[in-house]
Scaffold this motif. Structure first.
Motif, PDB file in Angstrom:
ATOM      1  N   ILE A  92       9.710  -0.665   5.860  1.00  7.20           N
ATOM      2  CA  ILE A  92       8.709  -1.094   7.010  1.00  7.20           C
ATOM      3  C   ILE A  92       8.542  -2.299   6.149  1.00  7.20           C
ATOM      4  CG2 ILE A  92       7.445  -1.177   9.041  1.00  7.20           C
ATOM      5  CD1 ILE A  92       6.590   2.040   8.356  1.00  7.20           C
ATOM      6  N   MET A  93       9.307  -3.111   7.676  1.00  9.63           N
ATOM      7  CA  MET A  93       9.279  -4.901   7.514  1.00  9.63           C
ATOM      8  C   MET A  93       9.240  -5.788   8.453  1.00  9.63           C
ATOM      9  SD  MET A  93      12.848  -4.826   5.294  1.00  9.63           S
ATOM     10  CE  MET A  93      14.005  -3.490   6.361  1.00  9.63           C
ATOM     11  N   PRO A  94       8.048  -5.538   8.857  1.00 14.21           N
ATOM     12  CA  PRO A  94       6.995  -6.187  10.280  1.00 14.21           C
ATOM     13  C   PRO A  94       7.838  -7.030  10.664  1.00 14.21           C
ATOM     14  CG  PRO A  94       5.487  -5.222   8.595  1.00 14.21           C
ATOM     15  CD  PRO A  94       6.538  -5.221   7.650  1.00 14.21           C
ATOM     16  N   ALA A  95       8.084  -7.724   9.995  1.00 11.29           N
ATOM     17  CA  ALA A  95       9.101  -9.164  10.616  1.00 11.29           C
ATOM     18  C   ALA A  95      10.602  -9.183  10.678  1.00 11.29           C
ATOM     19  CB  ALA A  95       8.705 -10.131   9.885  1.00 11.29           C
ATOM     20  N   PHE A  96      11.132  -7.645  10.250  1.00 14.59           N
ATOM     21  CA  PHE A  96      12.015  -7.694  10.734  1.00 14.59           C
ATOM     22  C   PHE A  96      13.031  -5.930  11.396  1.00 14.59           C
ATOM     23  CE2 PHE A  96      12.245 -10.033   6.883  1.00 14.59           C
ATOM     24  CZ  PHE A  96      12.535 -11.993   7.407  1.00 14.59           C
ATOM     25  N   GLY A  97      12.218  -5.158  10.941  1.00 16.94           N
ATOM     26  CA  GLY A  97      12.690  -3.372  11.314  1.00 16.94           C
ATOM     27  C   GLY A  97      11.959  -3.046  10.612  1.00 16.94           C
ATOM     28  N   VAL A  98      12.754  -1.638  11.044  1.00 17.28           N
ATOM     29  CA  VAL A  98      12.462  -0.124  10.020  1.00 17.28           C
ATOM     30  C   VAL A  98      14.420  -0.058   9.613  1.00 17.28           C
ATOM     31  CG1 VAL A  98      12.090   2.184  10.271  1.00 17.28           C
ATOM     32  CG2 VAL A  98      11.204   0.684  11.153  1.00 17.28           C
ATOM     33  N   GLN A  99      14.400   0.247   8.280  1.00 17.61           N
ATOM     34  CA  GLN A  99      15.004   0.159   7.764  1.00 17.61           C
ATOM     35  C   GLN A  99      15.212   2.143   7.556  1.00 17.61           C
ATOM     36  OE1 GLN A  99      17.941  -1.415   4.853  1.00 17.61           O
ATOM     37  NE2 GLN A  99      17.362   0.133   3.461  1.00 17.61           N
ATOM     38  N   LEU A 100      16.162   3.013   7.934  1.00 19.64           N
ATOM     39  CA  LEU A 100      15.481   4.604   7.797  1.00 19.64           C
ATOM     40  C   LEU A 100      17.119   4.547   6.250  1.00 19.64           C
ATOM     41  CD1 LEU A 100      15.415   5.424  10.979  1.00 19.64           C
ATOM     42  CD2 LEU A 100      13.681   5.044  10.197  1.00 19.64           C
ATOM     43  N   GLU A 101      16.486   5.196   5.096  1.00 15.86           N
ATOM     44  CA  GLU A 101      17.282   5.898   3.623  1.00 15.86           C
ATOM     45  C   GLU A 101      17.372   7.296   4.340  1.00 15.86           C
ATOM     46  OE1 GLU A 101      16.091   3.803   0.732  1.00 15.86           O
ATOM     47  OE2 GLU A 101      16.268   1.917   2.087  1.00 15.86           O
TER      48      GLU A 101
END
Length: 180
Positions: A92-101
């Motif tokens: 979770i990058m609050p300024a950018f978005g969510v990366q699911l891996e």
């Protein structure tokens, strides 16, 4: 930096890494490999092969039938035993978005990025099938009106999904991502 005590389950373990300096909130669920299960699997394969070799050498079973039974047994055993997923991670990058891996035992990694502006909400769903009941975590996407599963390959228990859900809700609403 580890900010929480890991949560353990018989099949999965949960880790939470909170990096304030890099503004990252990482949640990962790892699949546990059972040494006893692996040993029993290979032991049963050895017993099956030994039995087939014995019957073939004693001329009690046709060789072609024995070879087919060995192939079918190996395919069935690999299908029942093999789980290619090593872990699934939510960054979770609050300024950018969510990366699911999704990390596989083979080393392959599949990454999906969802911008924070496209996420309307995160939700916990109870999934009921005729055989079992489990929980899933999903992102409701803006403009598309569809759900995107966060953990697509694994079915972790609810106690592991709740901290991830709280962190996602906090990031979507623009709050701090600390979890209580």
């Amino acid at each position: 930096m580890m900010s929480e005590v890991p949560v353990f389950h018989s099949k999965y373990s949960y880790n939470h890494h909170d990096s304030k300096a890099q503004h990252l909130d990482i949640h990962e669920i790892l699949v546990k490999k059972s040494r006893l299960g692996t040993f029993l699997f290979y032991f049963m394969v050895a017993v099956f092969l030994g039995t087939n070799v014995y019957f073939v050498t004693m001329k009690e079973v046709d060789i072609s039938r024995s070879i087919w039974s060995i192939l079918v047994c190996f395919v069935l055993a690999m299908f029942l035993h093999y789980n290619p997923v090593k872990k699934e991670r939510v960054v979770i990058m609050p300024a950018f978005g969510v990366q699911l891996e999704t990390h596989y035992w083979s080393g392959r990694i599949i990454r999906r990025f969802v911008p924070i502006s496209k996420i309307l909400s995160s939700m916990l769903n109870e999934c009921v099938t005729p055989v079992t009941c489990y929980w899933s975590l999903a992102l409701l996407l803006r403009d598309e009106g569809e759900l995107m599963l966060v953990f697509q390959k694994l079915q972790p228990p609810l106690k592991m999904l709740v901290p991830v859900w709280k962190a996602l809700r906090a990031a979507i609403n623009g709050q701090e991502t600390s979890i209580t």
